[in-house]
Enzyme design. Sequence first.
Site, PDB file in Angstrom:
ATOM      1  N   ASN A 156      -0.990   6.624  14.496  1.00  0.00           N
ATOM      2  CA  ASN A 156      -2.173   6.731  13.640  1.00  0.00           C
ATOM      3  C   ASN A 156      -3.443   6.807  14.467  1.00  0.00           C
ATOM      4  O   ASN A 156      -3.558   6.179  15.512  1.00  0.00           O
ATOM      5  CB  ASN A 156      -2.235   5.535  12.679  1.00  0.00           C
ATOM      6  CG  ASN A 156      -1.030   5.498  11.758  1.00  0.00           C
ATOM      7  OD1 ASN A 156      -0.304   6.489  11.661  1.00  0.00           O
ATOM      8  ND2 ASN A 156      -0.801   4.384  11.108  1.00  0.00           N
ATOM      9  N   HIS A 208      -1.467   9.194  19.533  1.00  0.00           N
ATOM     10  CA  HIS A 208      -2.094  10.434  19.049  1.00  0.00           C
ATOM     11  C   HIS A 208      -3.620  10.377  19.097  1.00  0.00           C
ATOM     12  O   HIS A 208      -4.285  11.154  18.420  1.00  0.00           O
ATOM     13  CB  HIS A 208      -1.606  10.762  17.629  1.00  0.00           C
ATOM     14  CG  HIS A 208      -0.164  11.189  17.600  1.00  0.00           C
ATOM     15  ND1 HIS A 208       0.549  11.396  16.440  1.00  0.00           N
ATOM     16  CD2 HIS A 208       0.696  11.461  18.617  1.00  0.00           C
ATOM     17  CE1 HIS A 208       1.786  11.769  16.745  1.00  0.00           C
ATOM     18  NE2 HIS A 208       1.901  11.809  18.049  1.00  0.00           N
ATOM     19  N   SER A 259       7.962   9.048   9.252  1.00  0.00           N
ATOM     20  CA  SER A 259       9.088   9.907   8.877  1.00  0.00           C
ATOM     21  C   SER A 259      10.006  10.140  10.065  1.00  0.00           C
ATOM     22  O   SER A 259      11.079  10.720   9.920  1.00  0.00           O
ATOM     23  CB  SER A 259       8.570  11.238   8.328  1.00  0.00           C
ATOM     24  OG  SER A 259       7.721  11.852   9.278  1.00  0.00           O
TER      25      SER A 259
HETATM   26  P1  OAD Z   1       4.509  11.131   7.680  1.00  0.00           P
HETATM   27  O1  OAD Z   1       3.588  11.518   6.584  1.00  0.00           O
HETATM   28  O2  OAD Z   1       5.395  12.186   8.252  1.00  0.00           O
HETATM   29  O3  OAD Z   1       5.468   9.958   7.186  1.00  0.00           O
HETATM   30  C1  OAD Z   1       4.975   8.825   6.524  1.00  0.00           C
HETATM   31  C2  OAD Z   1       6.148   7.902   6.222  1.00  0.00           C
HETATM   32  O4  OAD Z   1       5.630   6.730   5.647  1.00  0.00           O
HETATM   33  C3  OAD Z   1       7.177   8.476   5.235  1.00  0.00           C
HETATM   34  O5  OAD Z   1       8.476   8.303   5.760  1.00  0.00           O
HETATM   35  C4  OAD Z   1       6.970   7.635   3.972  1.00  0.00           C
HETATM   36  O6  OAD Z   1       8.183   7.423   3.248  1.00  0.00           O
HETATM   37  C5  OAD Z   1       6.463   6.339   4.561  1.00  0.00           C
HETATM   38  N1  OAD Z   1       5.626   5.513   3.660  1.00  0.00           N
HETATM   39  C6  OAD Z   1       4.832   5.913   2.629  1.00  0.00           C
HETATM   40  N2  OAD Z   1       4.195   4.858   2.093  1.00  0.00           N
HETATM   41  C7  OAD Z   1       4.585   3.769   2.797  1.00  0.00           C
HETATM   42  C8  OAD Z   1       4.276   2.375   2.740  1.00  0.00           C
HETATM   43  N3  OAD Z   1       3.416   1.886   1.842  1.00  0.00           N
HETATM   44  N4  OAD Z   1       4.870   1.552   3.644  1.00  0.00           N
HETATM   45  C9  OAD Z   1       5.741   2.031   4.563  1.00  0.00           C
HETATM   46  N5  OAD Z   1       6.071   3.322   4.660  1.00  0.00           N
HETATM   47  C10 OAD Z   1       5.502   4.187   3.805  1.00  0.00           C
HETATM   48  O7  OAD Z   1       3.616  10.427   8.805  1.00  0.00           O
HETATM   49  P2  OAD Z   1       3.980  10.151  10.338  1.00  0.00           P
HETATM   50  O8  OAD Z   1       5.405   9.802  10.507  1.00  0.00           O
HETATM   51  O9  OAD Z   1       2.955   9.195  10.836  1.00  0.00           O
HETATM   52  O10 OAD Z   1       0.562  14.131  13.904  1.00  0.00           O
HETATM   53  O11 OAD Z   1       3.704  11.559  10.987  1.00  0.00           O
HETATM   54  C11 OAD Z   1       3.806  11.694  12.379  1.00  0.00           C
HETATM   55  C12 OAD Z   1       2.793  12.663  12.885  1.00  0.00           C
HETATM   56  O12 OAD Z   1       2.894  13.894  12.177  1.00  0.00           O
HETATM   57  C13 OAD Z   1       1.330  12.254  12.644  1.00  0.00           C
HETATM   58  O13 OAD Z   1       0.823  11.418  13.642  1.00  0.00           O
HETATM   59  C14 OAD Z   1       0.614  13.557  12.589  1.00  0.00           C
HETATM   60  C15 OAD Z   1       1.581  14.260  11.686  1.00  0.00           C
HETATM   61  O14 OAD Z   1       1.523  15.605  11.582  1.00  0.00           O
HETATM   62  C16 OAD Z   1      -0.399  15.012  14.228  1.00  0.00           C
HETATM   63  O15 OAD Z   1      -1.337  15.286  13.490  1.00  0.00           O
HETATM   64  C17 OAD Z   1      -0.244  15.587  15.586  1.00  0.00           C
END
Ligand code: OAD
Length: 250
Positions: free
Chosen positions: A107, A124, A194
């Site tokens: 984040n 990031h 994710s």
């Molecule tokens: P994602 O949007 O891919 O995934 C978010 C995850 O959080 C999902 O698996 C949801 O099920 C989960 N989620 C949603 N609400 C939640 C809650 N209240 N508690 C716990 N989990 C919850 O986001 P990231 O995995 O952070 O990179 O994405 C990784 C990277 O891809 C980011 O840093 C960004 C993005 O594109 C860049 O911009 C380079």
Amino acid sequence: MPEPNIIILPQLVERLKNAGHVAVLTGAGISAESGIPTFRDTEKGIWARFNAEEVATPEAFERNPTLVWQWYEERRKVIAEARPNPGHMALAHIEARVPRFTLITQNIDGLHRVAGSRNVLELHGNIHRARCAEEGTTVEEWPDDGEVPPRCARCGAMLRPDVVWFGEVPPVAELNASMVAAREADLFLSIGTSALVVPAASLPYHALQHGATLVEVNPEDTPLTKYASHVLQGPAGEVLPRLVAATWSE
Ligand code: OAD
């Protein structure tokens, strides 16, 4: 979102209580309850509304730096309104109670530090910083003189957000420290991600290969779920305070 399924087994409580080194990987999900949208939610996700190619790549910035700067300016406004939620706070509590703790985050919102976490590796970058597109110098303030993007005070080149875009690699020092933490952790928590974007997504596997117990906190399944010893299927803001209370309630 599925109904929370939060069963904290005594084995997990023992593991956390006796852990020498806890490493945590967080993603957008931990900040969702602070009002910051995640990326891959099918309706409200950032990538459901914007094309990453147009706003989050070096090529996009070369093509249209004004658009890219303005897009991050909008995100900066949303993030400026956000406050840490109980999930962020619970991680700061865990850090205060275990001998060694490393928080690796994808984040860019800076909320972990606001919540009191100290050993934070921002893989990031951070939206509150900008850096000179030519020299790489980072700054936390920039002139508000109508120039978009603003200019580097030293050399006059454009400033860009100090974040990692698609097609770029994370900062070497942070990435190396994250790999070391994954290797040396005895408990690794993957929270609100994710687990799709490498190299961050490779860290839980790295931890597993080196003998860590893997815990996942996420309301949804991810590619990691089947490898986790404990799956706490609910929102981080509910699950993590419960985990802290179950572990250090006495
Ligand atoms: P994602 O949007 O891919 O995934 C978010 C995850 O959080 C999902 O698996 C949801 O099920 C989960 N989620 C949603 N609400 C939640 C809650 N209240 N508690 C716990 N989990 C919850 O986001 P990231 O995995 O952070 O990179 O994405 C990784 C990277 O891809 C980011 O840093 C960004 C993005 O594109 C860049 O911009 C380079």
